[in-house]
Structure formats: C-alpha cells, structure tokens
Write a protein that holds these residues in place. Structure first.
Motif, PDB file in Angstrom:
ATOM      1  N   UNK A   1     -70.966 112.104  31.679  1.00 22.37           N
ATOM      2  CA  UNK A   1     -71.053 111.803  33.101  1.00 22.37           C
ATOM      3  C   UNK A   1     -72.397 112.250  33.665  1.00 22.37           C
ATOM      4  N   UNK A   2     -72.861 113.429  33.253  1.00 19.04           N
ATOM      5  CA  UNK A   2     -74.165 113.901  33.711  1.00 19.04           C
ATOM      6  C   UNK A   2     -75.277 112.965  33.246  1.00 19.04           C
ATOM      7  N   UNK A   3     -75.166 112.480  32.010  1.00 14.57           N
ATOM      8  CA  UNK A   3     -76.175 111.550  31.502  1.00 14.57           C
ATOM      9  C   UNK A   3     -76.167 110.238  32.272  1.00 14.57           C
ATOM     10  N   UNK A   4     -74.975 109.759  32.641  1.00 15.36           N
ATOM     11  CA  UNK A   4     -74.875 108.521  33.415  1.00 15.36           C
ATOM     12  C   UNK A   4     -75.510 108.685  34.797  1.00 15.36           C
ATOM     13  N   UNK A   5     -75.231 109.806  35.443  1.00 17.19           N
ATOM     14  CA  UNK A   5     -75.819 110.056  36.749  1.00 17.19           C
ATOM     15  C   UNK A   5     -77.336 110.203  36.656  1.00 17.19           C
ATOM     16  N   UNK A   6     -77.801 110.867  35.592  1.00 16.85           N
ATOM     17  CA  UNK A   6     -79.247 110.986  35.393  1.00 16.85           C
ATOM     18  C   UNK A   6     -79.887 109.618  35.191  1.00 16.85           C
ATOM     19  N   UNK A   7     -79.214 108.775  34.412  1.00 12.00           N
ATOM     20  CA  UNK A   7     -79.734 107.425  34.192  1.00 12.00           C
ATOM     21  C   UNK A   7     -79.815 106.618  35.476  1.00 12.00           C
ATOM     22  N   UNK A   8     -78.839 106.814  36.358  1.00  9.24           N
ATOM     23  CA  UNK A   8     -78.882 106.101  37.636  1.00  9.24           C
ATOM     24  C   UNK A   8     -80.079 106.540  38.467  1.00  9.24           C
ATOM     25  N   UNK A   9     -80.318 107.856  38.563  1.00 12.63           N
ATOM     26  CA  UNK A   9     -81.457 108.345  39.337  1.00 12.63           C
ATOM     27  C   UNK A   9     -82.778 107.883  38.733  1.00 12.63           C
ATOM     28  N   UNK A  10     -82.825 107.775  37.416  1.00 14.69           N
ATOM     29  CA  UNK A  10     -84.028 107.251  36.779  1.00 14.69           C
ATOM     30  C   UNK A  10     -84.213 105.770  37.086  1.00 14.69           C
ATOM     31  N   UNK A  11     -83.114 105.021  37.087  1.00 15.25           N
ATOM     32  CA  UNK A  11     -83.221 103.580  37.305  1.00 15.25           C
ATOM     33  C   UNK A  11     -83.651 103.228  38.724  1.00 15.25           C
TER      34      UNK A  11
ATOM     35  N   UNK B   1     -78.132 105.890  24.896  1.00 16.37           N
ATOM     36  CA  UNK B   1     -79.233 106.750  24.453  1.00 16.37           C
ATOM     37  C   UNK B   1     -79.261 108.055  25.232  1.00 16.37           C
ATOM     38  N   UNK B   2     -78.989 107.989  26.546  1.00 17.83           N
ATOM     39  CA  UNK B   2     -78.979 109.212  27.357  1.00 17.83           C
ATOM     40  C   UNK B   2     -77.833 110.130  26.958  1.00 17.83           C
ATOM     41  N   UNK B   3     -76.660 109.534  26.698  1.00 17.21           N
ATOM     42  CA  UNK B   3     -75.521 110.344  26.257  1.00 17.21           C
ATOM     43  C   UNK B   3     -75.830 111.017  24.928  1.00 17.21           C
ATOM     44  N   UNK B   4     -76.366 110.244  23.998  1.00 16.89           N
ATOM     45  CA  UNK B   4     -76.716 110.820  22.705  1.00 16.89           C
ATOM     46  C   UNK B   4     -77.750 111.921  22.830  1.00 16.89           C
ATOM     47  N   UNK B   5     -78.753 111.703  23.661  1.00 16.99           N
ATOM     48  CA  UNK B   5     -79.759 112.731  23.863  1.00 16.99           C
ATOM     49  C   UNK B   5     -79.189 113.987  24.492  1.00 16.99           C
ATOM     50  N   UNK B   6     -78.298 113.819  25.461  1.00 20.04           N
ATOM     51  CA  UNK B   6     -77.677 114.982  26.106  1.00 20.04           C
ATOM     52  C   UNK B   6     -76.824 115.771  25.121  1.00 20.04           C
ATOM     53  N   UNK B   7     -76.044 115.061  24.301  1.00 20.91           N
ATOM     54  CA  UNK B   7     -75.201 115.746  23.326  1.00 20.91           C
ATOM     55  C   UNK B   7     -76.045 116.446  22.263  1.00 20.91           C
ATOM     56  N   UNK B   8     -77.127 115.803  21.843  1.00 21.42           N
ATOM     57  CA  UNK B   8     -78.014 116.442  20.874  1.00 21.42           C
ATOM     58  C   UNK B   8     -78.606 117.717  21.438  1.00 21.42           C
ATOM     59  N   UNK B   9     -79.036 117.673  22.685  1.00 18.32           N
ATOM     60  CA  UNK B   9     -79.603 118.860  23.323  1.00 18.32           C
ATOM     61  C   UNK B   9     -78.565 119.986  23.423  1.00 18.32           C
TER      62      UNK B   9
END
Length: 326
Positions: free
Chosen positions: A53-63, A148-156
């Motif tokens: 969910x955090x990654x989705x919200x981050x992606x929205x602010x980026x978009x 990609x954002x979800x994967x990056x967040x989980x990797x971090x």
C-alpha cells in the motif's frame, strides 16, 4: 481503485507467506525458539503487509509529479525510527523485539504520512476517474510500475531487517541491541540519498518517454553526483570515527559496533557511487530486469546472512548487508 485492490491482495499474500516461513523456521530451529519467532512474526507482519500500500501511494505521488510531498512523507518514518531507537538505547538495552517494534511503528507512521499527502491531492480515486486512466494500456503501465515499486519496497525491507533478525536468532538479543543502532544509522544515510531519488524517478521517466536519451544521461549524472555530495559528509564522519559517532549518540557500550558501522557505511558509499541504476531501470518498465535485480539481491542477502552471521556475528551481518547493497 484497481491499484488499491491489488495492493491489499498482495498485503494478504505477504502476511500469509511470512506466517508460513516462520513456521518453517520453527521446525528447523526447534521448539526452543518458537516463542521468539512468534514474537518476531507478530512484529514483522505489519511492516511487510503495509509495504504494497505504501508503494502504491508513493507511485501515485510520483505519477502526479509531487516529489516534495513524497520526500516529506518518506522521511517521516526514518525520523520517527531514529528518535525511538535513541530513546530506547538511552533508557535501557532494548532487545530485538523492542527494536523491531520501533521499526514497525516507523513504517506505520510513514504509511499514515503518505495517506495524508495523497488525501491532500484529492485522493487516488479522484485521479483514476479521468477517461484516460480507464484505458487498458494505462492500466498496464500502472500495474507494471506498481509491481516494480512493490518489489523494490519489499527488497528494501528485507535488506534492512534480515541481518538484525538472523543476528538475534543466532547470537541473542543483547548483541542485537548493540547492532541495531549502527544498522539504523546506515539506513538513515541511504534514506538521505533516496530523497534525491524521489525527484529523479518521475523526471527520468518523462525524459525517456520523450525519447531524449542525451537528456536522460545528463540527468542521471547530475542526480548521482548530487546524491553523493548530499551524503558524503555523513559517510566521511562514519568512516573516519564510527566509535565516536556511536558513543556520542548512544553511549560507551555501543563503541564495540564501530567495525560493523564502518562496514555498513562502506556498502552505502559504494551503492551511492554506482548511481541511480535501480530507479533508471524502473523508469523503463523493463519488468524482467527489475525482477532479476530484486530477486538476485534477495537471494544473495538470505544466503549471505545464513552463511556469515552465525560465524562472524555482527561483523558478518554488516558484511552480508553491505554486499547485498552492491
């Protein structure tokens, strides 16, 4: 709405996966570790479950080209975590559960900050009501970027948590209480570089969309250079006198973690020097490259922690994490 449903589905899957993995770990380590593993499970599930969910919200602010709002929201978590860890370490010697609880609280604070920022922009539902967002191609792009954002967040999350978790299981909570602050200092340095990345990702994506490869190269060099300039003073102090830094922040007992902190700082330094390769790949929507990069880092980190931490303790945890950053 589509992105939120996807994020919630992934969150449920992550929570189930963490439960299964913890059960397997209990069987491998034996019943003597069950109570400790159960506590770790209860603490870690909110972090992993909130990441999509955090990654989705981050992606929205980026978009919507709002890097300042995104940077503000993402900084809230590390700042809260640093404050909690400092208070815990000054008041007592916290165990792994206390430190993991602090990380969970910080992750939830960051999620709340993202929700407030998105709400201030009218909400995701408002953005998805336009006709263009119903187009199948746009939905595909949203899913690709969200994945990609979800994967990056989980990797971090794994890179930041696994060394502490394995160290606690293999060496006990006392050494984790000393190692966790050093680990958090390194995470904070990485977060400083990531603040420039929040400006970089939407800009480089639009540059590639215009087909301006020369401009993308200039932007890559500019962002990488300024990320290093921004983090260099902190890295220099951490490399030159890590024992002094730990003693000033947390007390004399933490000076023993000077070597792990220097190792972690070296990993951060090399990661920053390599530049914004990960965000550049994400902006191209090359899903296969993104998956290979993230899966490779995860597999290597798990293997390195399993091999090095039981033998070398905190030094091994720092080496495993720093190697994964490369």
């Amino acid at each position: 709405r589509l992105v939120l449903r996807l994020a919630l589905t992934i969150s449920s899957a992550i929570a189930a996966a963490v439960a299964v993995l913890t059960g397997i770990a209990c069987l491998i380590l034996g019943v003597d570790h069950f109570e400790e593993l159960a506590v770790a499970l209860a603490i870690m599930i909110p972090i992993a479950a909130s990441a999509p969910l955090a990654a989705s919200l981050s992606g929205y602010l980026q978009s919507v080209q709002q890097p300042k709002l995104l940077a503000t929201a993402l900084l809230a978590g590390p700042l809260v975590l640093s404050a909690i860890v400092v208070v815990l370490c000054l008041s007592s010697h916290p165990g792994a559960s206390a430190v993991s609880g602090a990380r969970t609280a910080a992750a939830l604070v960051m999620l709340a900050s993202l929700l407030l920022m998105v709400r201030g922009r009218g909400g995701i539902g408002h953005a998805l009501l336009s006709p263009a967002t119903r187009d199948a191609v746009n939905v595909g792009r949203v899913l690709a970027l969200g994945g990609s954002l979800v994967g990056g967040a989980l990797t971090a999350i794994v890179l930041a948590q696994l060394d502490v978790l394995v160290l606690g299981f293999s060496r006990g909570r006392e050494i984790v209480a000393l190692y966790a602050p050093a680990s958090q200092i390194a995470v904070t340095a990485m977060t400083m570089a990531a603040t420039i990345g929040t400006f970089y990702l939407p800009t480089i994506a639009s540059t590639f969309a215009r087909g301006d490869l020369a401009g993308a190269g200039d932007l890559y060099r500019w962002a990488s250079r300024w990320a290093f300039v921004w983090v260099a003073p902190v890295i220099a102090v951490m490399l030159a006198c890590p024992a002094v830094v730990l003693t000033l922040l947390f007390g004399n007992a933490y000076a023993s973690m000077a070597t792990p902190l220097r190792i972690l700082t070296g990993g951060v330094l090399v990661n920053v020097l390599f530049g914004f390769n990960g965000p550049s790949v994400d902006s191209l929507n090359r899903i296969r490259l993104i998956i290979i990069r993230q899966a490779g880092a995860l597999v290597f980190n798990v293997a390195a922690c399993a091999a090095l931490v039981p033998v070398f303790g905190a030094d091994g945890a720092a080496v495993a994490t720093s190697s994964s950053l490369l």
